[in-house]
Every structure is written in structure tokens, then in C-alpha cells.
Design a protein around this motif. Structure first.
Motif, mmCIF file in Angstrom:
data_model
loop_
_atom_site.group_PDB
_atom_site.id
_atom_site.type_symbol
_atom_site.label_atom_id
_atom_site.label_comp_id
_atom_site.label_asym_id
_atom_site.label_seq_id
_atom_site.Cartn_x
_atom_site.Cartn_y
_atom_site.Cartn_z
ATOM 1 N N THR A 9 0.534 -1.125 0.200
ATOM 2 C CA THR A 9 0.050 -0.056 0.174
ATOM 3 C C THR A 9 0.964 1.198 -0.101
ATOM 4 O OG1 THR A 9 -0.080 -0.014 2.542
ATOM 5 C CG2 THR A 9 -2.004 -1.259 1.216
ATOM 6 N N VAL A 10 0.269 2.249 -0.519
ATOM 7 C CA VAL A 10 0.685 3.704 -0.523
ATOM 8 C C VAL A 10 -0.068 4.240 0.561
ATOM 9 C CG1 VAL A 10 1.181 5.966 -1.501
ATOM 10 C CG2 VAL A 10 1.794 3.664 -2.500
ATOM 11 N N ASP A 11 0.496 4.800 1.784
ATOM 12 C CA ASP A 11 -0.100 5.383 2.737
ATOM 13 C C ASP A 11 0.358 7.099 3.151
ATOM 14 O OD1 ASP A 11 -1.800 3.045 3.732
ATOM 15 O OD2 ASP A 11 -0.021 2.464 4.439
ATOM 16 N N LEU A 54 1.917 3.919 -12.813
ATOM 17 C CA LEU A 54 3.114 3.394 -13.354
ATOM 18 C C LEU A 54 4.393 3.698 -12.304
ATOM 19 C CD1 LEU A 54 2.725 4.871 -17.084
ATOM 20 C CD2 LEU A 54 2.380 2.592 -16.222
ATOM 21 N N SER A 55 3.933 4.215 -11.193
ATOM 22 C CA SER A 55 4.937 4.948 -10.375
ATOM 23 C C SER A 55 4.375 4.846 -8.910
ATOM 24 C CB SER A 55 5.740 6.027 -10.871
ATOM 25 O OG SER A 55 4.739 7.176 -10.956
ATOM 26 N N LEU A 56 5.138 4.949 -7.995
ATOM 27 C CA LEU A 56 4.571 5.234 -6.655
ATOM 28 C C LEU A 56 4.070 6.843 -6.626
ATOM 29 C CD1 LEU A 56 7.189 3.869 -4.270
ATOM 30 C CD2 LEU A 56 5.076 2.930 -4.583
ATOM 31 N N LYS A 57 4.763 7.620 -7.405
ATOM 32 C CA LYS A 57 4.179 8.719 -7.499
ATOM 33 C C LYS A 57 2.620 8.782 -8.060
ATOM 34 C CE LYS A 57 5.328 13.561 -9.513
ATOM 35 N NZ LYS A 57 6.192 14.300 -10.511
ATOM 36 N N ASP A 58 2.514 8.100 -8.921
ATOM 37 C CA ASP A 58 1.214 7.934 -9.539
ATOM 38 C C ASP A 58 0.139 7.529 -8.645
ATOM 39 O OD1 ASP A 58 1.975 8.796 -12.269
ATOM 40 O OD2 ASP A 58 1.912 6.672 -12.941
ATOM 41 N N ALA A 59 0.622 6.692 -7.525
ATOM 42 C CA ALA A 59 -0.227 5.932 -6.464
ATOM 43 C C ALA A 59 -0.517 7.218 -5.702
ATOM 44 C CB ALA A 59 0.105 4.907 -5.770
ATOM 45 N N VAL A 60 0.547 7.956 -5.398
ATOM 46 C CA VAL A 60 0.245 9.179 -4.390
ATOM 47 C C VAL A 60 -1.044 10.019 -4.744
ATOM 48 C CG1 VAL A 60 1.229 11.254 -3.217
ATOM 49 C CG2 VAL A 60 2.243 9.018 -3.173
ATOM 50 N N LEU A 63 -4.417 8.568 -4.677
ATOM 51 C CA LEU A 63 -4.707 8.625 -3.482
ATOM 52 C C LEU A 63 -5.160 10.101 -2.862
ATOM 53 C CD1 LEU A 63 -5.348 7.371 -0.383
ATOM 54 C CD2 LEU A 63 -2.893 7.441 0.125
ATOM 55 N N ARG A 64 -4.408 10.985 -3.253
ATOM 56 C CA ARG A 64 -4.687 12.319 -3.189
ATOM 57 C C ARG A 64 -6.175 12.745 -3.632
ATOM 58 N NH1 ARG A 64 -5.707 16.811 -4.843
ATOM 59 N NH2 ARG A 64 -5.643 16.044 -6.894
ATOM 60 N N ALA A 65 -6.304 12.305 -4.917
ATOM 61 C CA ALA A 65 -7.520 12.877 -5.664
ATOM 62 C C ALA A 65 -8.799 11.992 -5.406
ATOM 63 C CB ALA A 65 -7.118 12.602 -7.270
ATOM 64 N N SER A 66 -8.482 10.859 -4.492
ATOM 65 C CA SER A 66 -9.729 10.067 -4.108
ATOM 66 C C SER A 66 -10.361 10.719 -2.820
ATOM 67 C CB SER A 66 -9.319 8.822 -3.709
ATOM 68 O OG SER A 66 -8.556 8.684 -2.457
ATOM 69 N N ASP A 67 -11.457 10.148 -2.320
ATOM 70 C CA ASP A 67 -12.385 10.698 -1.377
ATOM 71 C C ASP A 67 -11.637 10.324 -0.120
ATOM 72 O OD1 ASP A 67 -12.979 8.190 -1.141
ATOM 73 O OD2 ASP A 67 -15.384 8.334 -1.298
ATOM 74 N N TYR A 98 3.989 8.562 3.510
ATOM 75 C CA TYR A 98 4.806 9.705 2.926
ATOM 76 C C TYR A 98 4.373 10.768 3.856
ATOM 77 C CZ TYR A 98 5.619 8.081 -1.745
ATOM 78 O OH TYR A 98 5.878 7.478 -2.799
ATOM 79 N N LEU A 99 4.958 11.866 4.302
ATOM 80 C CA LEU A 99 4.486 13.053 4.997
ATOM 81 C C LEU A 99 3.932 14.155 3.873
ATOM 82 C CD1 LEU A 99 4.717 15.363 7.030
ATOM 83 C CD2 LEU A 99 7.074 15.519 6.266
ATOM 84 N N ALA A 100 2.654 14.505 4.029
ATOM 85 C CA ALA A 100 1.941 15.421 3.320
ATOM 86 C C ALA A 100 1.644 16.600 4.032
ATOM 87 C CB ALA A 100 1.091 14.845 2.422
#
Length: 230
Positions: A9-11, A54-60, A63-67, A98-100
Motif C-alpha cells: 500500500t501507499v499511505d 506506473l509509479s509510486l508518484k502516480d499512486a500518491v 490517493l490524493r485525488a480520492s475521497d 509519506y509525509l504530506a
């Protein structure tokens, strides 16, 4: 799931500065599915061959754009990866986390909530999986990087005053920071082209007007030549 199953997962640990409470807050989601349905947890997405990333950046970004998040990020950076056979009761799993930072405490959906960062990091608020230790690691990254960079200013948005900068640095570092030290750092940032004076003022503590500066390079981190630890 079969014993051979594996989850990655990407969290995201999304943080904001709550001015009303004078503390840093962490975004959590109420889980809908098992395991731990109904529990508050970090927002995350599964990354595997069935998704378009295609990358972890894409997954982030997914996730960011999701609800689960749905907020504009002022900053994000990868902090680490953890994994073992015990952190998820379903199977062997790992997480890249990630820290956001968001610049404002924005309104959230019914399944979302802002929680005290320090209370989650120290385990006072219990989270499922190993999310407490993930949050603690992110909290430590925020603190250590704030000793020698302008990272705390990401919480303040595009325009802020010197007293606000002093407040956020003191809050992030969990100790008082001298006003003169902050003014020296702001001057460094202006000399480097990161900030400029706006000529405007805003009401501060006690209603006193405070001159503001504008962030000319939002999302860019500047590293000072001296640390607050020196």
C-alpha cells in the motif's frame, strides 16, 4: 486470502495546522472494510498489477485525488517503507508511507476526521495495523527536517507574517523559537528569492497589524546553513 498473497500500500500522513487549537492535526479515515472496519486509520491505496499506476508518484496522486483525501497538498515526500508478515492480519504486507502537508484545515467528508498528531504519534490514540509507528516516524521526519529547512512554512499558505512563522516553527519543534532567529531565516529566504514583502498587513494577536510576506516558490524547500540544533 491464500498464504501466498501479498499486499503493498501507499499511505499518506496528511498534516495541517489547526489555528483554533494551536496544534498540528492528522487526517484519518474510518475504514469501511475488514479488517478493522469502523476503525480510524491512515488513508491508503493498494498498489499492484491491477491498477493503472506506473509509479509510486502516480499512486500518491490517485490517493490524493480520492475521497480518502481529496485535498490539495502543499508538500509531500516519501519517508520510508515497512513490511512483514504480522502488520496485516490478512497476509504478508508492506507500506510505503509519506509525509504530506496542507495549508488549511479544510472541511472533510463524514468518513474523515482531523486528529491530534502528537496523540497518534505517542500512541494515546490507537490505530490499526502499524499506523501508530508510521505516524511516529513521519512526526520525527517533520521535526528533524524543520531544524534546518523552511518546511514548517508550508502550513501557513501563500501569505503569512513573521509572528505566524515564529508560532509554527515553535509548534513543529515543540519548543520556543526566538523571534530574531525566525526573522533571520525569513531574511535569508527573501535574499534567495523564496519570499518577498507584500506591503500588506493582517491583524495578529490583540488585533495589532502585522506585515506579511508572500511565498514565491510554493512547494519548494530551502535548506539553511545553520540548524536550530546548533
Amino acid at each position: 486470502m491464500p498464504l501466498s498473497a501479498y499486499l503493498h500500500t501507499v499511505d499518506l500522513c496528511v498534516l495541517c495546522y489547526c489555528r483554533a487549537a494551536a496544534e498540528l492535526k492528522l487526517l484519518l479515515n474510518k475504514r469501511e472494510a475488514e479488517p478493522f472496519a469502523g476503525h480510524w486509520a491512515l488513508p491508503g491505496v493498494v498498489v499492484n498489477g491491477d491498477v493503472q499506476d506506473l509509479s509510486l508518484k502516480d499512486a500518491v496522486e490517485r490517493l490524493r485525488a480520492s475521497d480518502k483525501v481529496g485535498l490539495d497538498l502543499a508538500w509531500s515526500e516519501q519517508v520510508g517503507t515497512v513490511g512483514d508478515a504480522f502488520r496485516d492480519p490478512r497476509c504478508w504486507s508492506s507500506s510505503t508511507y509519506y509525509l504530506a502537508i496542507v495549508a488549511d484545515e479544510m472541511a472533510l467528508g463524514e468518513h474523515q476526521g482531523w486528529f491530534s498528531l502528537s496523540s497518534v504519534a505517542d500512541g494515546s490514540i490507537k490505530l490499526p495495523f502499524d499506523h501508530n509507528s508510521i505516524v511516529a516516524a513521519v512526526h520525527e521526519r517533520l521535526l528533524s527536517k524543520s531544524l534546518y529547512s523552511n518546511l514548517p512554512l508550508m502550513f501557513l499558505g501563500p501569505e503569512f507574517s513573521a509572528p505566524e512563522a515564529t508560532t509554527i516553527f515553535s509548534l513543529v519543534l515543540a519548543r520556543p523559537v526566538l523571534k530574531t532567529s525566525i526573522r533571520q531565516r525569513l531574511l535569508k529566504l527573501m535574499e534567495a528569492g523564496y519570499l518577498r514583502e507584500t506591503g500588506r498587513k493582517k491583524n495578529g494577536e490583540g488585533g495589532r497589524p502585522q506585515a506579511t510576506v508572500e511565498n514565491l516558490k510554493p512547494g519548494a524547500v530551502y535548506f539553511f546553513d545553520r540548524s536550530f540544533a546548533d
